[in-house]
Every structure is written in C-alpha cells, then in structure tokens.
Design a protein around this motif. Sequence first.
Motif, mmCIF file in Angstrom:
data_model
loop_
_atom_site.group_PDB
_atom_site.id
_atom_site.type_symbol
_atom_site.label_atom_id
_atom_site.label_comp_id
_atom_site.label_asym_id
_atom_site.label_seq_id
_atom_site.Cartn_x
_atom_site.Cartn_y
_atom_site.Cartn_z
ATOM 1 N N ALA A 101 0.836 -1.205 0.000
ATOM 2 C CA ALA A 101 0.000 0.000 0.000
ATOM 3 C C ALA A 101 0.869 1.253 0.000
ATOM 4 O O ALA A 101 0.595 2.232 -0.711
ATOM 5 C CB ALA A 101 -0.923 -0.002 1.210
ATOM 6 N N GLY A 236 -4.209 -3.207 -3.865
ATOM 7 C CA GLY A 236 -5.615 -2.807 -3.952
ATOM 8 C C GLY A 236 -5.974 -1.750 -2.920
ATOM 9 O O GLY A 236 -6.655 -0.760 -3.223
ATOM 10 N N ILE A 237 -5.486 -1.952 -1.683
ATOM 11 C CA ILE A 237 -5.747 -0.962 -0.629
ATOM 12 C C ILE A 237 -5.073 0.364 -0.969
ATOM 13 O O ILE A 237 -5.648 1.447 -0.778
ATOM 14 C CB ILE A 237 -5.242 -1.502 0.733
ATOM 15 C CG1 ILE A 237 -6.092 -2.698 1.162
ATOM 16 C CG2 ILE A 237 -5.277 -0.418 1.795
ATOM 17 C CD1 ILE A 237 -5.577 -3.399 2.401
ATOM 18 N N ILE A 239 -4.373 1.597 -3.931
ATOM 19 C CA ILE A 239 -5.114 2.272 -5.013
ATOM 20 C C ILE A 239 -6.353 2.965 -4.454
ATOM 21 O O ILE A 239 -6.674 4.101 -4.821
ATOM 22 C CB ILE A 239 -5.489 1.259 -6.104
ATOM 23 C CG1 ILE A 239 -4.223 0.764 -6.818
ATOM 24 C CG2 ILE A 239 -6.467 1.864 -7.096
ATOM 25 C CD1 ILE A 239 -4.469 -0.375 -7.789
ATOM 26 N N GLN A 240 -7.036 2.273 -3.542
ATOM 27 C CA GLN A 240 -8.231 2.859 -2.933
ATOM 28 C C GLN A 240 -7.871 4.090 -2.104
ATOM 29 O O GLN A 240 -8.548 5.119 -2.157
ATOM 30 C CB GLN A 240 -8.921 1.807 -2.057
ATOM 31 C CG GLN A 240 -10.233 2.263 -1.429
ATOM 32 C CD GLN A 240 -11.318 2.523 -2.455
ATOM 33 O OE1 GLN A 240 -11.298 1.941 -3.550
ATOM 34 N NE2 GLN A 240 -12.261 3.404 -2.139
ATOM 35 N N LEU A 241 -6.791 3.988 -1.328
ATOM 36 C CA LEU A 241 -6.372 5.122 -0.497
ATOM 37 C C LEU A 241 -5.937 6.306 -1.348
ATOM 38 O O LEU A 241 -6.231 7.460 -1.034
ATOM 39 C CB LEU A 241 -5.214 4.695 0.416
ATOM 40 C CG LEU A 241 -5.543 3.759 1.578
ATOM 41 C CD1 LEU A 241 -4.261 3.291 2.270
ATOM 42 C CD2 LEU A 241 -6.455 4.460 2.586
ATOM 43 N N SER A 242 -5.221 6.025 -2.451
ATOM 44 C CA SER A 242 -4.695 7.109 -3.286
ATOM 45 C C SER A 242 -5.792 7.927 -3.953
ATOM 46 O O SER A 242 -5.574 9.090 -4.300
ATOM 47 C CB SER A 242 -3.754 6.542 -4.353
ATOM 48 O OG SER A 242 -4.467 5.700 -5.244
ATOM 49 N N SER A 243 -6.964 7.313 -4.129
ATOM 50 C CA SER A 243 -8.067 8.030 -4.774
ATOM 51 C C SER A 243 -9.050 8.621 -3.764
ATOM 52 O O SER A 243 -10.005 9.287 -4.162
ATOM 53 C CB SER A 243 -8.826 7.091 -5.724
ATOM 54 O OG SER A 243 -9.345 5.986 -5.007
ATOM 55 N N THR A 244 -8.833 8.391 -2.470
ATOM 56 C CA THR A 244 -9.751 8.911 -1.450
ATOM 57 C C THR A 244 -8.982 9.749 -0.424
ATOM 58 O O THR A 244 -8.754 10.926 -0.619
ATOM 59 C CB THR A 244 -10.499 7.750 -0.747
ATOM 60 O OG1 THR A 244 -9.535 6.792 -0.260
ATOM 61 C CG2 THR A 244 -11.440 7.047 -1.719
ATOM 62 N N SER A 247 -5.636 11.576 -1.618
ATOM 63 C CA SER A 247 -5.643 12.379 -2.835
ATOM 64 C C SER A 247 -4.917 13.712 -2.629
ATOM 65 O O SER A 247 -4.482 14.348 -3.582
ATOM 66 C CB SER A 247 -7.084 12.639 -3.281
ATOM 67 O OG SER A 247 -7.820 13.272 -2.232
#
Length: 434
Positions: A101, A236-237, A239-244, A247
Amino acid sequence: MQFLQEKVKLIKKEEPVMAKKNPEDIPVCWFENSDSVSHRFHFEPDGHLSMKVVDDARPVPQKMVESFLNKFFPSGYPYSVNEGYLRYTQFRALQHLSSAALSVLSTQSLLFAAGLRPTPAQATVVRWILKDGMQHVGKLICSNLGARMDSEPKRWRVLADVLYDIGTGLELVSPLCPHLFLEMAGLGNFAKGMATVAARATRLPIYSSFAKEGNLSDIFAKGEAISTLFNVAGIGIGIQLSSTICSSMEGKLVVGSILSVVHVYSVVEQMRGVPINTLNPQRTALIVANFLKTGKVPSPADLRFQENLLFPERPIQEAGNVKVGRALHKAVKPSEVQKLKEVFVEEKFLLSHGKSCTDMVLEHDATGEDALRGWLVAAYAKSMKNMYNDPDDMILQDAYDRMNDVFSPFLSQVQAKGWYTDRFLDGTGTRFAR
C-alpha cells in the motif's frame, strides 16, 4: 434321454472359457477416513495413484480454512515446522500488506513530482538514475556485508525494511520539492537497492530455522505465496487510499507515516518469532548466561524473545561482557600473547580482560564449541574477579579448570536443545592463525 445328455455336453463345450486374471491386473483400492472426510484411493493400470473424495461432512467454514492452509502453509503444518512459524507468517502478511500500500502512494507521489508528461529525454535520465543507476549502487554496497548478515539475519532483516521505508519516504515527499526530484528519487532508490539485497540475503537462514523435516523448499514456496497474496491485497488498498484519503499531500503524509510504522512493527514482531539455531556472539552469550543462572540451556524457541534485534553487539554482563571480532594486535598486548597461549595451550581462542569488557580472539578454524568454551571461561573469570582479589593469571587458570569440569554435560545440553555447534558466525572475519 441319451440325446439330451449329448446336447447338454455340447452346450457345456460351447460355453466360453473365462481367462484367469493376473493378480497384478486387478486394481488395488482402499478407503481412508480423517476429520469427517472419506477418500477413496486406487492405483490406475499405469501405476499412478488416484484419489477421490467420497464423503465430506465438514462445515463450509472449515473447508475454506483447511483449503487456505493447504495452499499457503507447508504440508503437515503445524507438525512439519518449528515453533513460531504462525506468528512469523501473521506479521509477514501484515508487513507485505502495508508495504505494498505504501509503495502505491510513493509511486503516485513520484509521478506528480516528475510531471505526468515528461519528455523522452527526461524519461531516459529518470530511468537510468532511479533504476539502473542508484539502485544498483546500493545493491553493490550492501553485497559486501554478507558475512554480517549470516551472523545477524534478524537485525539485517529489520534494517532492510527500515531502509525500504526511508527510500519510500523520500519518494513520498518528492512533490514538496520538485526541483530536487532526481536527487530525492535517486537516494530513495539507493536505499531500496540496499534493502532488496539485505532482505533477499536473510531470507534463506530465516526460512531454514523453521524447516523441521527437511522441507525447506515447501516452506520457501508457501512463504512466497503468502507474500504474493498480501502484496496484491496491499496494492488494492493503496489504489483505494490514493483516490480517497490520500488524494491530497497532507493525506499521503499522514497515512504514509502510519503505514510505515505498521510495516516496521510487523517485521520486528516477525523476527521475534524466528527460532534460529546457529551460534553467533549474542546467542552464545545468552546461552552461557542462562546456563550459569539456572543450570539449564534454553532452546532456540526459548531464546528468540531474549535477543536484542537492534543492538546485538552489546556485551552481556552475566556472560562475562565478552566482545568478539577485534584484531589480535588490538585486543591483546604483545607482552601478554605468549602468556595467554601457555594458559590456553590446546584451545582455539585467547581471552584478554579489559576495564569494561573481555576481548575474545578466535583462531581461523574455531567452531561453535570453541566459542562456547571461551565464553564459559570469560564468564567464570568475571564472576571470580568480583569475589576475589587474586591476580588475573590465577583467576584465568581457575576459570579455565572450572570450564573443563562442566563443559561435557553443558555441550550435551546445548546439542540436545537443537543448537548447531559446528560453526560460529561472528560476522567479522577477524581471526588469527598460530
């Protein structure tokens, strides 16, 4: 009547004769039942063994757990591995999850710092400095420390992840100073290069410590499978963190710091669970200290939680404050060398008492047994010196005699507990020849 008898005889003669089967052609099969599962085994005509599940009364959750264990844990677990493997695997999974992550966030920061559309010339320079340049330099420098990694694989495994987080941290903050992008990214990959070599070099001794039944390859394969699984989950985590949450730059710094702490904590806890059975200075000192205190030798599993992972070179007072690795001309005064050789005539070590510690210099072919003998002498001499005011020569001779009295049963205990005494891994390479 005679006609009927002849007809019956004729029918009997016309009946086909059944060929006798060769016992080897008859298929061999049997059933085995274990844990609510019934299996049917049989040999095919070509000699291959075939297995089929006939009845499976296990609940669905149990099936899922056992399927996971079969894919990601060594065959025969937990009986095929040494104590501590589950703890090691749990924190290894957490380590790879947080590391993957964190790498996603650092990569995103590098792209922002470099610009999303670099020119081909810039891309070429960046690739050389980041990948083919600085990272390879880091690998070359770290490769010279292989002997130290053999001696202290746990310490170097922790340092590898600290170096990795330093490199990732430099990449993470690179957008704050885009004019220093190449320098920061280059240093980051330099640290990552060193971390890569240290992590790979220490992997084998760590896996070997768990191999209980000669199943090193199985443990290695399943360990890499666990790493891959949680690396994918971590990406996966990330990618989710980078877009939420991440950011913004502030979010990256906060989450990146948390992931880095979790990452280092996980690898430290991993190493606490590893029961390495080779003798190095720290483990030898701890064995001697425990023996003098309790009369018993601890096993590798018992000793693993007593090891100092960050500062293993610190002398242990209960074991004589022994330090290993100094050159003979630095550890022993020239006027004392001959005297010490007369005391330790048939030994492969020399001891020199200083103000704060005892220097032990080993002969070039000294083994773990020789190191144990020297450590016992140093520990007994330290204890006697605190109790009596006799001359150092007399104390050293008395300590040596006492060591000889107890060494045979002591060594038997050491070997019975699973310690490998054929070698001593001091990690320095500084020894002497008579």
